[in-house]
Design an enzyme around this catalytic site. Sequence first.
Site, PDB file in Angstrom:
ATOM      1  N   GLY A  87       0.827  -1.218   0.000  1.00 49.72           N
ATOM      2  CA  GLY A  87       0.000   0.000   0.000  1.00 49.72           C
ATOM      3  C   GLY A  87       0.854   1.256   0.000  1.00 49.72           C
TER       4      GLY A  87
ATOM      5  CE1 TYR B 175      -9.560   1.498   8.437  1.00 52.18           C
ATOM      6  CE2 TYR B 175     -10.242   2.732  10.364  1.00 52.18           C
ATOM      7  CZ  TYR B 175      -9.279   2.395   9.437  1.00 52.18           C
ATOM      8  OH  TYR B 175      -8.038   2.968   9.520  1.00 52.18           O
TER       9      TYR B 175
ATOM     10  CG  LEU C 298       1.552   3.938  -5.176  1.00 52.90           C
ATOM     11  CD1 LEU C 298       0.965   3.246  -6.398  1.00 52.90           C
ATOM     12  CD2 LEU C 298       2.357   5.148  -5.612  1.00 52.90           C
ATOM     13  N   GLY C 299      -0.449   4.862  -0.845  1.00 54.57           N
ATOM     14  CA  GLY C 299      -1.463   5.489  -0.003  1.00 54.57           C
ATOM     15  C   GLY C 299      -0.905   6.680   0.760  1.00 54.57           C
ATOM     16  CD  GLN C 300      -3.234  10.666   4.947  1.00 48.24           C
ATOM     17  OE1 GLN C 300      -3.915   9.788   5.486  1.00 48.24           O
ATOM     18  NE2 GLN C 300      -3.234  11.915   5.357  1.00 48.24           N
TER      19      GLN C 300
ATOM     20  CG  ASP D  75      -0.457   0.794  -4.035  1.00 44.67           C
ATOM     21  OD1 ASP D  75      -0.371   1.411  -2.962  1.00 44.67           O
ATOM     22  OD2 ASP D  75      -1.555   0.581  -4.609  1.00 44.67           O
ATOM     23  CB  ILE D  76      -3.287  -3.149  -5.931  1.00 46.14           C
ATOM     24  CG1 ILE D  76      -3.937  -4.146  -6.880  1.00 46.14           C
ATOM     25  CG2 ILE D  76      -4.248  -2.034  -5.511  1.00 46.14           C
ATOM     26  CD1 ILE D  76      -4.881  -5.108  -6.207  1.00 46.14           C
TER      27      ILE D  76
ATOM     28  CE  LYS E 131      -6.993  -0.520  10.055  1.00 42.03           C
ATOM     29  NZ  LYS E 131      -5.675  -0.855   9.480  1.00 42.03           N
TER      30      LYS E 131
HETATM   31  N1  SER Z   1      -8.182   8.130   9.293  1.00 41.61           N
HETATM   32  C1  SER Z   1      -8.875   6.884   9.407  1.00 41.61           C
HETATM   33  C2  SER Z   1     -10.254   6.971   8.883  1.00 41.61           C
HETATM   34  O1  SER Z   1     -10.827   8.024   9.029  1.00 41.61           O
HETATM   35  C3  SER Z   1      -8.919   6.440  10.833  1.00 41.61           C
HETATM   36  O2  SER Z   1      -7.971   5.474  11.048  1.00 41.61           O
HETATM   37  O3  SER Z   1     -10.765   6.021   8.375  1.00 41.61           O
END
Ligand code: SER
Length: 317
Positions: A8, A142, A10-12, A34-35, A146
Amino acid sequence: MKTILITGALGQIGTALTARLREKFGVDHVIATDIQRPENSTVVENGIFEYLDVTDQLAVEQLVEKYQIDTIIHLAALLSAVAEEKPQLAWELNMGGLMNALEVARIHDLKFFTPSSIGAFGPQTPKVQTPQVTLQRPTTMYGVTKVSGELLCDYYFQKFGVDTRSVRFPGLISYEALPGGGTTDYAVDIYYEALKKQAYTSFIDKGTYMDMMYMPDAVDAIIRLMEAPSENLIHRNAFNVSAMSVRPEDFEKAIQAHIPEFSLDFEVDPIRQAIAESWPNSIDTIQARKEWDFSPEYTLEKMTADMLEKLKEKSLS
Ligand code: SER
């Protein structure tokens, strides 16, 4: 940590972390994956980049063998708002990808990092100064992934001795890559819009507190935790980290110190607002401070000054 595989990338988080690790360990020792395969990205252009679908365990393993990897930093995941829209995909990617990465870490004896989140808490969690060890019953997909991820990392550590480490990140603010589909994204958008339009319409309501942190502190936290001696870590998966507990109007005030005409109004998105309200207002970071010297540098004011300056430079280049 000598040769690191980042998923990942290329993510933030990945974009900022890849650059910093390349500086620290050398470009040949950081394998960004990255994908996606974008045309103009510093992650792709400034070092080694490989396509990788983390739901394909064999592909993860082949890259680990090819580059003689000793550390995996597993970032590939869907964020909270997107995960609410696509719960099955979120489970398959967030859990399937993590399971594959952990298995490869077990087989090849790798050090392991993956981020958890303030999303791992739920409405029954104490809201103020949320302790390190507390009730975790999240009400979002999410959050479910987690908490499961935290448990899975603990399991691999206790059962197989895999050196798994993690933090519960708050909302992360950065000027490089944009976050994609998170609840805390307003805190990034607000800076872009402040410069463009001197105005911002927030999808998170007035008065809603959430934890936040500037990306240089987040990257520093990952490196510090990964370099901490194992025997110092009483807790493992995952440490509470945060630098500020803030509401949209706190950003408004901080931005007005630089752009006096800046104005904020609200058009609340009920889905993201409900997610925000199920999360803590502020988390207690004492264990991270004690066990591996977590010490973020950026306050809201210092971050705001830097963000606005960096975004201005970016728009001129
Ligand atoms: N920044 C994330 C979100 O808002 C929280 O881990 O999904």
